[in-house]
Design a protein around this motif. Structure first.
Motif, PDB file in Angstrom:
ATOM      1  N   THR A  38      53.449  32.928  38.839  1.00  0.00           N
ATOM      2  CA  THR A  38      52.560  32.316  37.840  1.00  0.00           C
ATOM      3  C   THR A  38      52.313  33.216  36.626  1.00  0.00           C
ATOM      4  OG1 THR A  38      50.706  33.057  39.181  1.00  0.00           O
ATOM      5  CG2 THR A  38      51.344  30.757  39.421  1.00  0.00           C
ATOM      6  N   ARG A  39      52.640  34.509  36.737  1.00  0.00           N
ATOM      7  CA  ARG A  39      52.447  35.377  35.568  1.00  0.00           C
ATOM      8  C   ARG A  39      53.678  35.446  34.667  1.00  0.00           C
ATOM      9  NH1 ARG A  39      48.553  40.196  36.859  1.00  0.00           N
ATOM     10  NH2 ARG A  39      46.970  39.000  37.919  1.00  0.00           N
ATOM     11  N   GLU A  40      54.785  34.817  35.116  1.00  0.00           N
ATOM     12  CA  GLU A  40      56.025  34.863  34.323  1.00  0.00           C
ATOM     13  C   GLU A  40      55.885  33.955  33.106  1.00  0.00           C
ATOM     14  OE1 GLU A  40      58.698  36.768  34.987  1.00  0.00           O
ATOM     15  OE2 GLU A  40      57.707  37.595  36.765  1.00  0.00           O
ATOM     16  N   LYS A  41      56.177  34.513  31.939  1.00  0.00           N
ATOM     17  CA  LYS A  41      56.070  33.693  30.710  1.00  0.00           C
ATOM     18  C   LYS A  41      57.272  32.770  30.547  1.00  0.00           C
ATOM     19  CE  LYS A  41      53.157  36.686  27.905  1.00  0.00           C
ATOM     20  NZ  LYS A  41      53.155  38.010  28.548  1.00  0.00           N
ATOM     21  N   ARG A  42      58.412  33.201  31.174  1.00  0.00           N
ATOM     22  CA  ARG A  42      59.654  32.422  31.086  1.00  0.00           C
ATOM     23  C   ARG A  42      60.197  32.263  32.491  1.00  0.00           C
ATOM     24  NH1 ARG A  42      62.211  36.228  26.808  1.00  0.00           N
ATOM     25  NH2 ARG A  42      62.092  37.481  28.689  1.00  0.00           N
ATOM     26  N   ILE A  43      60.617  31.048  32.805  1.00  0.00           N
ATOM     27  CA  ILE A  43      61.289  30.817  34.085  1.00  0.00           C
ATOM     28  C   ILE A  43      62.592  30.082  33.796  1.00  0.00           C
ATOM     29  CG2 ILE A  43      61.243  29.535  36.269  1.00  0.00           C
ATOM     30  CD1 ILE A  43      59.299  31.755  36.514  1.00  0.00           C
ATOM     31  N   GLY A  44      63.709  30.652  34.271  1.00  0.00           N
ATOM     32  CA  GLY A  44      65.001  29.997  34.109  1.00  0.00           C
ATOM     33  C   GLY A  44      65.573  29.604  35.462  1.00  0.00           C
ATOM     34  N   PHE A  45      66.321  28.511  35.469  1.00  0.00           N
ATOM     35  CA  PHE A  45      67.020  28.083  36.688  1.00  0.00           C
ATOM     36  C   PHE A  45      68.513  28.040  36.379  1.00  0.00           C
ATOM     37  CE2 PHE A  45      62.816  26.194  37.003  1.00  0.00           C
ATOM     38  CZ  PHE A  45      62.468  26.426  38.328  1.00  0.00           C
ATOM     39  N   VAL A  46      69.313  28.670  37.224  1.00  0.00           N
ATOM     40  CA  VAL A  46      70.767  28.568  37.081  1.00  0.00           C
ATOM     41  C   VAL A  46      71.335  28.234  38.460  1.00  0.00           C
ATOM     42  CG1 VAL A  46      72.878  29.635  36.212  1.00  0.00           C
ATOM     43  CG2 VAL A  46      70.675  30.369  35.298  1.00  0.00           C
ATOM     44  N   PHE A  47      72.058  27.126  38.515  1.00  0.00           N
ATOM     45  CA  PHE A  47      72.540  26.658  39.830  1.00  0.00           C
ATOM     46  C   PHE A  47      73.776  25.781  39.615  1.00  0.00           C
ATOM     47  CE2 PHE A  47      69.348  23.842  38.094  1.00  0.00           C
ATOM     48  CZ  PHE A  47      69.958  22.607  38.156  1.00  0.00           C
ATOM     49  N   PRO A  48      74.601  25.630  40.654  1.00  0.00           N
ATOM     50  CA  PRO A  48      75.787  24.773  40.508  1.00  0.00           C
ATOM     51  C   PRO A  48      75.435  23.298  40.651  1.00  0.00           C
ATOM     52  CG  PRO A  48      75.810  25.940  42.632  1.00  0.00           C
ATOM     53  CD  PRO A  48      74.529  26.300  41.962  1.00  0.00           C
ATOM     54  N   THR A  49      76.294  22.465  40.147  1.00  0.00           N
ATOM     55  CA  THR A  49      76.214  21.019  40.418  1.00  0.00           C
ATOM     56  C   THR A  49      77.083  20.706  41.631  1.00  0.00           C
ATOM     57  OG1 THR A  49      75.815  20.346  38.121  1.00  0.00           O
ATOM     58  CG2 THR A  49      76.917  18.748  39.525  1.00  0.00           C
ATOM     59  N   TYR A  50      76.515  19.961  42.575  1.00  0.00           N
ATOM     60  CA  TYR A  50      77.304  19.454  43.710  1.00  0.00           C
ATOM     61  C   TYR A  50      77.187  17.939  43.720  1.00  0.00           C
ATOM     62  CZ  TYR A  50      76.930  24.160  45.890  1.00  0.00           C
ATOM     63  OH  TYR A  50      76.971  25.503  46.165  1.00  0.00           O
ATOM     64  N   ASP A  51      78.306  17.271  43.815  1.00  0.00           N
ATOM     65  CA  ASP A  51      78.289  15.817  43.935  1.00  0.00           C
ATOM     66  C   ASP A  51      77.428  15.191  42.830  1.00  0.00           C
ATOM     67  OD1 ASP A  51      78.847  13.321  45.021  1.00  0.00           O
ATOM     68  OD2 ASP A  51      77.142  13.388  46.386  1.00  0.00           O
ATOM     69  N   PHE A  52      77.613  15.650  41.603  1.00  0.00           N
ATOM     70  CA  PHE A  52      76.927  15.107  40.427  1.00  0.00           C
ATOM     71  C   PHE A  52      75.409  15.241  40.516  1.00  0.00           C
ATOM     72  CE2 PHE A  52      80.977  13.005  40.913  1.00  0.00           C
ATOM     73  CZ  PHE A  52      81.546  13.181  39.670  1.00  0.00           C
ATOM     74  N   MET A  54      71.902  18.168  41.880  1.00  0.00           N
ATOM     75  CA  MET A  54      71.534  19.519  42.307  1.00  0.00           C
ATOM     76  C   MET A  54      71.945  19.702  43.761  1.00  0.00           C
ATOM     77  SD  MET A  54      67.615  19.871  41.084  1.00  0.00           S
ATOM     78  CE  MET A  54      67.454  21.634  41.138  1.00  0.00           C
ATOM     79  N   PRO A  55      72.334  20.918  44.155  1.00  0.00           N
ATOM     80  CA  PRO A  55      72.600  21.146  45.581  1.00  0.00           C
ATOM     81  C   PRO A  55      71.352  20.770  46.391  1.00  0.00           C
ATOM     82  CG  PRO A  55      73.285  23.042  44.272  1.00  0.00           C
ATOM     83  CD  PRO A  55      72.538  22.120  43.337  1.00  0.00           C
ATOM     84  N   PRO A  56      71.550  20.086  47.529  1.00  0.00           N
ATOM     85  CA  PRO A  56      70.394  19.666  48.334  1.00  0.00           C
ATOM     86  C   PRO A  56      69.446  20.832  48.621  1.00  0.00           C
ATOM     87  CG  PRO A  56      72.440  18.800  49.260  1.00  0.00           C
ATOM     88  CD  PRO A  56      72.831  19.656  48.106  1.00  0.00           C
ATOM     89  N   ALA A  57      69.987  22.003  48.900  1.00  0.00           N
ATOM     90  CA  ALA A  57      69.126  23.147  49.239  1.00  0.00           C
ATOM     91  C   ALA A  57      68.249  23.537  48.056  1.00  0.00           C
ATOM     92  CB  ALA A  57      69.988  24.338  49.655  1.00  0.00           C
ATOM     93  N   VAL A  58      68.798  23.470  46.855  1.00  0.00           N
ATOM     94  CA  VAL A  58      68.032  23.860  45.669  1.00  0.00           C
ATOM     95  C   VAL A  58      66.911  22.850  45.427  1.00  0.00           C
ATOM     96  CG1 VAL A  58      68.163  24.327  43.191  1.00  0.00           C
ATOM     97  CG2 VAL A  58      70.032  25.018  44.686  1.00  0.00           C
ATOM     98  N   ARG A  59      67.264  21.581  45.614  1.00  0.00           N
ATOM     99  CA  ARG A  59      66.254  20.527  45.454  1.00  0.00           C
ATOM    100  C   ARG A  59      65.056  20.766  46.370  1.00  0.00           C
ATOM    101  NH1 ARG A  59      69.310  15.338  46.695  1.00  0.00           N
ATOM    102  NH2 ARG A  59      71.100  16.585  46.119  1.00  0.00           N
ATOM    103  N   ASN A  60      65.347  21.221  47.598  1.00  0.00           N
ATOM    104  CA  ASN A  60      64.257  21.435  48.563  1.00  0.00           C
ATOM    105  C   ASN A  60      63.399  22.643  48.219  1.00  0.00           C
ATOM    106  OD1 ASN A  60      65.164  19.255  49.963  1.00  0.00           O
ATOM    107  ND2 ASN A  60      66.400  20.446  51.410  1.00  0.00           N
ATOM    108  N   LEU A  61      63.977  23.588  47.440  1.00  0.00           N
ATOM    109  CA  LEU A  61      63.209  24.801  47.122  1.00  0.00           C
ATOM    110  C   LEU A  61      62.223  24.585  45.974  1.00  0.00           C
ATOM    111  CD1 LEU A  61      66.095  27.453  47.351  1.00  0.00           C
ATOM    112  CD2 LEU A  61      64.145  27.261  48.902  1.00  0.00           C
ATOM    113  N   ILE A  62      62.565  23.707  45.036  1.00  0.00           N
ATOM    114  CA  ILE A  62      61.751  23.554  43.816  1.00  0.00           C
ATOM    115  C   ILE A  62      60.268  23.262  44.122  1.00  0.00           C
ATOM    116  CG2 ILE A  62      61.478  22.285  41.609  1.00  0.00           C
ATOM    117  CD1 ILE A  62      64.016  24.068  41.711  1.00  0.00           C
TER     118      ILE A  62
END
Ligand SMILES: Cc1cc2nc3c(=O)[nH]c(=O)nc-3n(C[C@H](O)[C@H](O)[C@H](O)COP(=O)(O)O)c2cc1C
Ligand code: SF4
Ligand code: SF4
Length: 251
Positions: A38-52, A54-62
């Protein structure tokens, strides 16, 4: 902070380039859910596309991330060709947390799933040169904290391609399988698996929590993991040229 998920290093390499450009740090998404960001002024996400999507695992983490709603939030997805709905999905998941995605773009890189179709991802390294300008643009935009969404709306086609029926089919079809005759039990695959889904006794055993990143298929020094019924030929094993095996391990 740049949060990444990566099986074969494409997304990690881009995350590092962004971090270098804006003088920030990278962190695996799996670790990020354990942190207070919560103290981060910038948050970036970089991840691969699977099956058009987000990877299912990444979706579950958000949903589990602790992020400040006032942060500048950006995302880059790496893909072989088409990002489909992946950036839309991220925007939707973030909105549920009251967070607005400010900037999003895709970058084309070698398709690591080519190995599952008997093709060679290493024959696609030309994409690094072809899309170098795109990457420079993305780095400049993020540095300037631009607010721009660079993705096409795939609508019903994207929805259909990313539907759970097809996704479950993909997860089943691409499930990696250990060839016990070739496996020496060296443990490399278990050390890089971002899902901690590989256990070792005398041989490697792949569990049920695979998000089909194909990292294990690409790193096995004995080509002992089959994918889509195919042997992983050494010349078809791929890792982003700037990423070393040890970079994929410590996460
Ligand atoms: C299971 C699977 C599905 C994929 N689906 C797509 C896709 O739908 N569209 C696309 O352009 N690339 C697709 N790819 C290619 C990856 O998005 C691309 O190679 C990515 O950069 C891999 O990232 P990494 O090296 O960080 O793991 C897929 C790769 C895998 C393993
Ligand atoms: S990396 Fe290959 S040889 Fe080593 S444990 Fe995994 S499957 Fe077996
Ligand atoms: S088992 Fe292999 S393909 Fe599945 S998540 Fe782990 S490294 Fe990736």
């Amino acid at each position: 902070m740049i949060l990444y998920f990566s099986g074969t290093g494409n997304s990690l390499a881009i995350a590092r380039k962004i971090a270098e450009t804006i003088d920030d740090q990278v962190m695996p998404l799996n670790d990020a859910v354990l942190q207070d960001l919560t103290r981060e002024k910038r948050i970036g996400f970089v991840f691969p596309t699977y099956d058009f999507n987000m990877p299912p695992a990444v979706r579950n983490l958000i949903p589990r991330l602790k992020i400040n709603t006032a942060s500048y939030v950006f995302a880059v997805t790496t893909c072989g060709a088409q990002a489909g709905n992946s950036l839309w999905t991220l925007r939707r998941l973030l909105r549920k947390k009251g967070i607005e995605l400010a900037y999003a773009h895709k970058i084309r890189v070698p398709d690591n799933s080519a190995i599952a179709f008997g093709r060679n991802p290493n024959e696609q390294v030309w994409k690094f040169d072809k899309f170098a300008n795109r990457l420079e643009q993305i780095l400049d935009d993020i540095k300037a904290e631009q607010h721009e969404m660079h993705f096409a709306w795939w609508g019903p086609i994207g929805g259909l391609m990313g539907c759970s029926f097809l996704e479950n089919g993909m997860l089943r079809t691409f499930h990696p399988v250990v060839n016990e005759d070739k496996c020496t039990g060296c443990g490399t695959c278990a050390r890089i698996c971002p899902m901690n889904n590989i256990t070792l006794n005398a041989k490697a055993a792949i569990g049920d929590n695979c998000t089909i990143c194909l990292g294990c298929v690409h790193v096995c020094p004995h080509q002992a993991i089959r994918i889509n019924g195919r042997e992983a030929l050494k010349e078809r094993q791929y890792r982003h040229p700037d990423i070393k095996l040890k970079d994929l391990i410590k996460r």
